[in-house]
Design a protein around this motif. Structure first.
Motif, mmCIF file in Angstrom:
data_model
loop_
_atom_site.group_PDB
_atom_site.id
_atom_site.type_symbol
_atom_site.label_atom_id
_atom_site.label_comp_id
_atom_site.label_asym_id
_atom_site.label_seq_id
_atom_site.Cartn_x
_atom_site.Cartn_y
_atom_site.Cartn_z
ATOM 1 N N ILE A 179 15.903 29.554 -34.457
ATOM 2 C CA ILE A 179 16.991 30.347 -35.037
ATOM 3 C C ILE A 179 16.456 31.651 -35.615
ATOM 4 N N LYS A 180 15.319 31.573 -36.307
ATOM 5 C CA LYS A 180 14.719 32.778 -36.880
ATOM 6 C C LYS A 180 14.285 33.743 -35.782
ATOM 7 N N LEU A 181 13.786 33.203 -34.665
ATOM 8 C CA LEU A 181 13.419 34.064 -33.536
ATOM 9 C C LEU A 181 14.645 34.753 -32.943
ATOM 10 N N ILE A 182 15.746 34.023 -32.854
ATOM 11 C CA ILE A 182 17.001 34.624 -32.374
ATOM 12 C C ILE A 182 17.375 35.804 -33.259
ATOM 13 N N GLU A 183 17.355 35.597 -34.565
ATOM 14 C CA GLU A 183 17.734 36.658 -35.503
ATOM 15 C C GLU A 183 16.839 37.880 -35.361
ATOM 16 N N GLN A 184 15.534 37.651 -35.209
ATOM 17 C CA GLN A 184 14.603 38.769 -35.083
ATOM 18 C C GLN A 184 14.809 39.519 -33.768
ATOM 19 N N TYR A 185 15.061 38.796 -32.686
ATOM 20 C CA TYR A 185 15.316 39.477 -31.407
ATOM 21 C C TYR A 185 16.646 40.230 -31.428
ATOM 22 N N LEU A 186 17.614 39.715 -32.172
ATOM 23 C CA LEU A 186 18.871 40.455 -32.318
ATOM 24 C C LEU A 186 18.668 41.729 -33.141
ATOM 25 N N PHE A 187 17.899 41.633 -34.222
ATOM 26 C CA PHE A 187 17.542 42.824 -35.004
ATOM 27 C C PHE A 187 16.885 43.857 -34.093
ATOM 28 N N LEU A 188 15.917 43.403 -33.322
ATOM 29 C CA LEU A 188 15.148 44.294 -32.458
ATOM 30 C C LEU A 188 16.033 44.902 -31.384
ATOM 31 N N GLY A 189 16.855 44.066 -30.746
ATOM 32 C CA GLY A 189 17.744 44.563 -29.705
ATOM 33 C C GLY A 189 18.713 45.613 -30.211
ATOM 34 N N ASN A 190 19.208 45.418 -31.419
ATOM 35 C CA ASN A 190 20.163 46.372 -31.984
ATOM 36 C C ASN A 190 19.542 47.715 -32.323
ATOM 37 N N LYS A 191 18.224 47.752 -32.466
ATOM 38 C CA LYS A 191 17.548 49.035 -32.693
ATOM 39 C C LYS A 191 17.575 49.893 -31.440
ATOM 40 N N TRP A 192 17.636 49.249 -30.258
ATOM 41 C CA TRP A 192 17.662 49.984 -28.988
ATOM 42 C C TRP A 192 19.045 50.019 -28.349
ATOM 43 N N ASN A 193 19.947 49.228 -28.865
ATOM 44 C CA ASN A 193 21.274 49.174 -28.272
ATOM 45 C C ASN A 193 22.051 50.458 -28.558
ATOM 46 N N LYS A 194 22.877 50.841 -27.636
ATOM 47 C CA LYS A 194 23.745 52.013 -27.799
ATOM 48 C C LYS A 194 25.182 51.506 -27.831
ATOM 49 N N ARG A 195 25.875 51.828 -28.891
ATOM 50 C CA ARG A 195 27.244 51.319 -29.035
ATOM 51 C C ARG A 195 28.254 52.153 -28.254
ATOM 52 N N ASN A 196 27.897 53.405 -28.004
ATOM 53 C CA ASN A 196 28.814 54.305 -27.290
ATOM 54 C C ASN A 196 28.031 55.192 -26.341
ATOM 55 N N ALA A 197 28.694 55.620 -25.287
ATOM 56 C CA ALA A 197 28.102 56.576 -24.347
ATOM 57 C C ALA A 197 28.891 57.880 -24.479
ATOM 58 N N TYR A 198 28.445 58.739 -25.372
ATOM 59 C CA TYR A 198 29.141 60.004 -25.603
ATOM 60 C C TYR A 198 28.794 61.004 -24.493
ATOM 61 N N PHE A 199 29.752 61.844 -24.114
ATOM 62 C CA PHE A 199 29.547 62.773 -23.006
ATOM 63 C C PHE A 199 28.367 63.711 -23.265
ATOM 64 N N TYR A 200 28.143 64.038 -24.552
ATOM 65 C CA TYR A 200 27.066 64.981 -24.865
ATOM 66 C C TYR A 200 25.676 64.335 -24.805
ATOM 67 N N ASN A 201 25.630 63.023 -24.534
ATOM 68 C CA ASN A 201 24.342 62.356 -24.329
ATOM 69 C C ASN A 201 23.889 62.411 -22.875
ATOM 70 N N ALA A 202 24.679 63.058 -22.027
ATOM 71 C CA ALA A 202 24.364 63.113 -20.595
ATOM 72 C C ALA A 202 22.950 63.626 -20.293
#
Length: 202
Positions: free
Chosen positions: A90-113
């Motif tokens: 469970i602790k490993l799940i939480e840490q991988y979720l923390f880590l994944g969210n550091k690289w995750n992008k919640r939106n794809a804005y047009f100016y990020n093209a």
């Protein structure tokens, strides 16, 4: 007096140069104690925690005398081991979720093209983290099922009651990281598709 002072200084310098016996980490419980959560969790913090937790997964248990709760018989010892393995996952799940969210992008804005490729690479890293968390969820569920066997129902391990609560919540479905992780992966895929469809505007 000066000679005595010089001798004391030399003694201090020599003593400081000598190697000090370190704390030798061998057992699951010892590695687990190295895991800690920071107020602000940076990627390096998560990776450090993942390292300690994964070492804990591979290590042997300490003698029951050194367990994280009072162990008085073999059936308590068996349940403790199942709960411990579940909790580490469970602790490993939480840490991988923390880590994944550091690289995750919640939106794809047009100016990020202009940084489309970098964003897609970041999403790929996030996806790897989330899929690894999903693997550990399957492991956590398997250990929870073992800990929840009927023969353990009346075995109460006082100092790890929180682990018992986690096992119970997995059993009744109130703790379900699979649902959370799949939601993250679905969201990530939608953002990825938006980035892939982008053209360079400038």
């Amino acid at each position: 007096m000066k000679t005595l002072f010089k001798t004391a200084i030399i003694f201090v310098l020599i003593t400081a140069a000598l190697p000090v016996n370190g704390y030798f980490v061998t057992y699951k419980e010892q590695y687990y104690k190295l895991f800690h959560v920071h107020y602000i969790q940076y990627p390096d913090d998560s990776m450090e925690n993942i390292y300690w937790l994964e070492q804990a997964m591979k290590a042997d248990f300490a003698n029951p005398l050194y367990a994280l709760t009072l162990i008085e018989n073999e059936i308590q010892w068996e349940k403790y081991r199942y709960l411990f393995n579940m909790h580490i996952n469970i602790k490993l799940i939480e840490q991988y979720l923390f880590l994944g969210n550091k690289w995750n992008k919640r939106n794809a804005y047009f100016y990020n093209a202009p940084w489309k490729d970098q964003n897609l690479e970041s999403l790929k890293t996030a996806e790897t983290c989330f899929r690894t968390a999903l693997y550990y969820w399957d492991e956590a569920v398997a250990w929870a099922e073992k800990a929840n066997e009927k023969r353990f129902r009346w075995i109460d391990l006082q100092k790890v009651q929180f682990w018992e609560d986690e096992a119970f919540r997995i059993e009744n479905g109130k703790l379900n990281y699979a649902k959370t992780i799949k939601r993250e992966l679905d969201s990530l895929q939608k953002v990825r598709e938006k980035f892939e469809a982008m053209e360079h505007y400038y």
